[in-house]
Scaffold this motif. Structure first.
Motif, mmCIF file in Angstrom:
data_model
loop_
_atom_site.group_PDB
_atom_site.id
_atom_site.type_symbol
_atom_site.label_atom_id
_atom_site.label_comp_id
_atom_site.label_asym_id
_atom_site.label_seq_id
_atom_site.Cartn_x
_atom_site.Cartn_y
_atom_site.Cartn_z
ATOM 1 N N CYS A 15 0.801 -1.293 -0.002
ATOM 2 C CA CYS A 15 -0.154 0.038 0.055
ATOM 3 C C CYS A 15 0.820 1.243 0.078
ATOM 4 O O CYS A 15 0.473 2.191 -0.501
ATOM 5 C CB CYS A 15 -0.874 -0.086 0.970
ATOM 6 N N LYS A 93 3.204 5.689 9.475
ATOM 7 C CA LYS A 93 2.349 5.451 8.484
ATOM 8 C C LYS A 93 2.855 4.729 7.360
ATOM 9 O O LYS A 93 4.117 5.047 6.926
ATOM 10 C CB LYS A 93 1.976 6.941 8.031
ATOM 11 N N PRO A 96 -1.712 4.670 3.173
ATOM 12 C CA PRO A 96 -2.687 4.954 3.729
ATOM 13 C C PRO A 96 -2.966 4.357 5.288
ATOM 14 O O PRO A 96 -3.943 4.525 6.061
ATOM 15 C CB PRO A 96 -3.884 4.413 3.036
ATOM 16 N N TYR A 127 -6.803 1.294 8.930
ATOM 17 C CA TYR A 127 -7.191 2.197 7.637
ATOM 18 C C TYR A 127 -8.532 3.085 7.851
ATOM 19 O O TYR A 127 -9.413 2.379 8.211
ATOM 20 C CB TYR A 127 -7.171 1.163 6.646
ATOM 21 N N GLU A 128 -8.329 4.134 7.446
ATOM 22 C CA GLU A 128 -9.661 5.242 7.711
ATOM 23 C C GLU A 128 -9.755 5.780 6.239
ATOM 24 O O GLU A 128 -8.855 6.297 5.753
ATOM 25 C CB GLU A 128 -9.533 6.038 8.619
ATOM 26 N N TYR A 129 -10.870 5.687 5.897
ATOM 27 C CA TYR A 129 -11.385 6.339 4.625
ATOM 28 C C TYR A 129 -12.567 7.303 4.589
ATOM 29 O O TYR A 129 -13.839 6.527 4.993
ATOM 30 C CB TYR A 129 -11.338 5.429 3.442
ATOM 31 N N GLN A 130 -12.585 8.625 4.823
ATOM 32 C CA GLN A 130 -13.912 9.349 5.021
ATOM 33 C C GLN A 130 -14.510 8.863 6.156
ATOM 34 O O GLN A 130 -14.189 9.078 7.284
ATOM 35 C CB GLN A 130 -14.657 9.462 3.501
ATOM 36 N N ARG A 131 -15.866 8.175 6.184
ATOM 37 C CA ARG A 131 -16.497 7.642 7.287
ATOM 38 C C ARG A 131 -16.384 6.154 7.675
ATOM 39 O O ARG A 131 -17.288 5.912 8.456
ATOM 40 C CB ARG A 131 -17.837 8.188 6.972
ATOM 41 N N GLY A 133 -13.703 2.862 8.287
ATOM 42 C CA GLY A 133 -12.350 2.563 8.546
ATOM 43 C C GLY A 133 -12.351 0.934 9.038
ATOM 44 O O GLY A 133 -13.580 0.170 9.357
ATOM 45 N N LYS A 157 -17.466 6.377 11.442
ATOM 46 C CA LYS A 157 -17.233 7.474 11.875
ATOM 47 C C LYS A 157 -18.665 8.225 11.779
ATOM 48 O O LYS A 157 -19.478 8.638 10.912
ATOM 49 C CB LYS A 157 -16.457 8.784 11.168
#
Length: 160
Positions: A15, A93, A96, A127-131, A133, A157
């Motif tokens: 990644c 990190k 992502p 791993y978190e993407y917008q709302r 994870g 989230k």
């Protein structure tokens, strides 16, 4: 267990292949609240008839880019209810992914302190993407009291 851990590290590396590998995250304040519905655990000792599906309810409050607190309750691998309380520290990190550990306490495992509270340090990848994870915990085995697993915790989230 070694194969799964190696696979998780290879995924983390893949990644980050297009970015600088292994960066330290700059510690900045945040205010995010995440909810989860428990875990799915893939146990390393497949012959123990352990419960892989661990439904429950939990929350995580991310107060900085590198740290968050968490608490919850779930139906554990020994088919008993567990509570947990802890703090994630993930200063690294890779692409992502955030890498670190959660330190805290767990209860409800019959072979560990007769189901009472005990401390734990568990390596984690998030791993978190917008709302949405996912937290991936690499749970180590401990004698014949706790059984190791890769634990996956989906999260949503709800406040920012």
């Amino acid at each position: 267990m070694k194969r799964l851990s190696l696979g998780a590290l290879m995924l983390a590396y893949a990644c980050g292949a297009h970015a600088d590998v292994f960066n330290m995250i700059d510690n900045q304040p945040l205010s995010e609240t995440w909810l989860n519905a428990g875990f799915y655990s893939y146990h390393f000792q497949r012959d123990k008839n352990l419960n892989d599906s661990n439904p429950g309810l939990g929350a995580e409050y991310r107060f900085s880019t590198v740290a968050s607190v968490t608490a919850g309750r779930f139906y554990n691998s020994d088919r008993a209810y567990s509570n947990y309380l802890g703090m994630y520290y993930q200063p690294i990190k890779v692409g992502p992914l955030r890498i670190g550990a959660v330190v805290g306490g767990f209860s409800g495992y019959p072979k560990m302190r007769d189901g009472g509270w005990f401390p734990a340090l568990v390596p984690t990848i998030s791993y978190e993407y917008q709302r949405v994870g996912v937290n991936i915990a690499i749970v180590p085995s401990y004698k014949d009291r706790l059984y190791g697993a890769l634990s996956f915790q989906l999260k949503l989230k709800v406040f920012e």
